[in-house]
Design a protein around this motif. Sequence first.
Motif, short mmCIF file in Angstrom:
data_model
loop_
_atom_site.label_atom_id
_atom_site.label_comp_id
_atom_site.label_asym_id
_atom_site.label_seq_id
_atom_site.Cartn_x
_atom_site.Cartn_y
_atom_site.Cartn_z
N LEU A 151 -20.86 -25.25 -39.90
CA LEU A 151 -20.19 -26.15 -38.95
C LEU A 151 -21.09 -26.54 -37.79
O LEU A 151 -21.12 -27.70 -37.37
CB LEU A 151 -18.90 -25.51 -38.44
N LEU A 152 -21.87 -25.58 -37.28
CA LEU A 152 -22.81 -25.91 -36.20
C LEU A 152 -23.90 -26.86 -36.67
O LEU A 152 -24.32 -27.75 -35.93
CB LEU A 152 -23.41 -24.63 -35.61
N GLY A 153 -24.35 -26.69 -37.90
CA GLY A 153 -25.34 -27.61 -38.46
C GLY A 153 -24.80 -29.02 -38.56
O GLY A 153 -25.50 -29.99 -38.23
N ILE A 154 -23.56 -29.15 -39.00
CA ILE A 154 -22.94 -30.48 -39.08
C ILE A 154 -22.80 -31.07 -37.69
O ILE A 154 -23.07 -32.26 -37.47
CB ILE A 154 -21.57 -30.39 -39.78
N CYS A 155 -22.40 -30.25 -36.72
CA CYS A 155 -22.28 -30.73 -35.33
C CYS A 155 -23.62 -31.20 -34.80
O CYS A 155 -23.69 -32.24 -34.14
CB CYS A 155 -21.71 -29.63 -34.43
N ARG A 156 -24.68 -30.45 -35.07
CA ARG A 156 -26.01 -30.85 -34.60
C ARG A 156 -26.42 -32.19 -35.20
O ARG A 156 -26.94 -33.06 -34.50
CB ARG A 156 -27.05 -29.79 -34.95
N LEU A 157 -26.17 -32.37 -36.49
CA LEU A 157 -26.55 -33.62 -37.15
C LEU A 157 -25.75 -34.82 -36.66
O LEU A 157 -26.20 -35.95 -36.74
CB LEU A 157 -26.41 -33.48 -38.66
N SER A 158 -24.54 -34.57 -36.16
CA SER A 158 -23.70 -35.68 -35.69
C SER A 158 -23.67 -35.79 -34.17
O SER A 158 -22.91 -36.58 -33.62
CB SER A 158 -22.27 -35.52 -36.24
N ASP A 159 -24.52 -35.04 -33.50
CA ASP A 159 -24.57 -35.05 -32.05
C ASP A 159 -25.14 -36.38 -31.55
O ASP A 159 -25.69 -37.17 -32.31
CB ASP A 159 -25.46 -33.90 -31.57
N THR A 160 -25.01 -36.64 -30.26
CA THR A 160 -25.58 -37.85 -29.67
C THR A 160 -27.11 -37.80 -29.79
O THR A 160 -27.69 -36.75 -30.03
CB THR A 160 -25.20 -37.97 -28.18
N ALA A 161 -27.74 -38.95 -29.59
CA ALA A 161 -29.20 -39.02 -29.71
C ALA A 161 -29.91 -38.25 -28.61
O ALA A 161 -31.07 -37.86 -28.78
CB ALA A 161 -29.65 -40.48 -29.71
N GLY A 162 -29.25 -38.02 -27.51
CA GLY A 162 -29.89 -37.28 -26.43
C GLY A 162 -28.98 -37.13 -25.23
O GLY A 162 -27.96 -37.82 -25.11
N THR A 163 -29.38 -36.21 -24.38
CA THR A 163 -28.67 -35.98 -23.13
C THR A 163 -29.71 -35.94 -22.02
O THR A 163 -30.59 -35.08 -22.05
CB THR A 163 -27.90 -34.64 -23.17
N GLY A 164 -29.63 -36.86 -21.10
CA GLY A 164 -30.64 -36.93 -20.04
C GLY A 164 -32.01 -37.19 -20.64
O GLY A 164 -32.20 -38.12 -21.41
N GLN A 165 -32.96 -36.33 -20.31
CA GLN A 165 -34.33 -36.47 -20.83
C GLN A 165 -34.52 -35.83 -22.20
O GLN A 165 -35.54 -36.02 -22.84
CB GLN A 165 -35.33 -35.85 -19.83
N ARG A 166 -33.55 -35.05 -22.63
CA ARG A 166 -33.68 -34.31 -23.89
C ARG A 166 -33.21 -35.17 -25.06
O ARG A 166 -32.20 -35.84 -24.98
CB ARG A 166 -32.86 -33.03 -23.83
N ARG A 167 -33.96 -35.12 -26.15
CA ARG A 167 -33.58 -35.83 -27.36
C ARG A 167 -33.06 -34.84 -28.39
O ARG A 167 -33.56 -33.73 -28.50
CB ARG A 167 -34.78 -36.58 -27.94
#
Length: 136
Positions: free
Chosen positions: A75-91
Motif C-alpha cells: 500500500l505504501l508503494g502504491i501511495c508513493r507511485l501516486s503521490d504528487t510530483a513534489g512538495t516545495g523543493q523536493r521532487r
Amino acid sequence: MTHRTAAEALANDIAVLGSDYGLAFHHCCQELWRVSSSWDRYEAPFGSQERVNLLNESGGSFWHAIQGVLLEHVLLGICRLSDTAGTGQRRNLSVWTLVQLDPSRNKGRLKQRAERPAEKHRLLELGETSELLTTT
C-alpha cells in the motif's frame, strides 16, 4: 528475451526517452516492479482461505504480523507511485513526475489517465458512488 543489467536498462531508457524523463521512467518502473514483487510475496501465503487456515493453525499471531507488514509495504508503494510530483523543493518519484517530464505530444492523454484514479478516490471520499458506476 535477452537479459540486461540494470545499468544497461537505465542507459537504454535515457537513450530512448532523454535524460530527465528516461531517468524518472526507469526508476518509476523499478518501484512498480518492487511493489508488484511485494504483492506476489503477499499473495503466495495469503491468497487462498486454505493457506490462511494452515498459517493460522501453525502460528496465527506471527503470520498475522507478517501479513500486515507485507500489505503495508504494498500500500505504501502504491501511495508513493501516486503521490504528487513534489512538495516545495523536493521532487517525488511518481506518475505525476512522469506527467510533468513527458516531452511527447501524448502528455495530455497521460495526464488524463493519471487523473482518473484520483478522481475516483475523490468521489469515494465524498460518498458519490453512483458517479463511480458511470465513470470509466
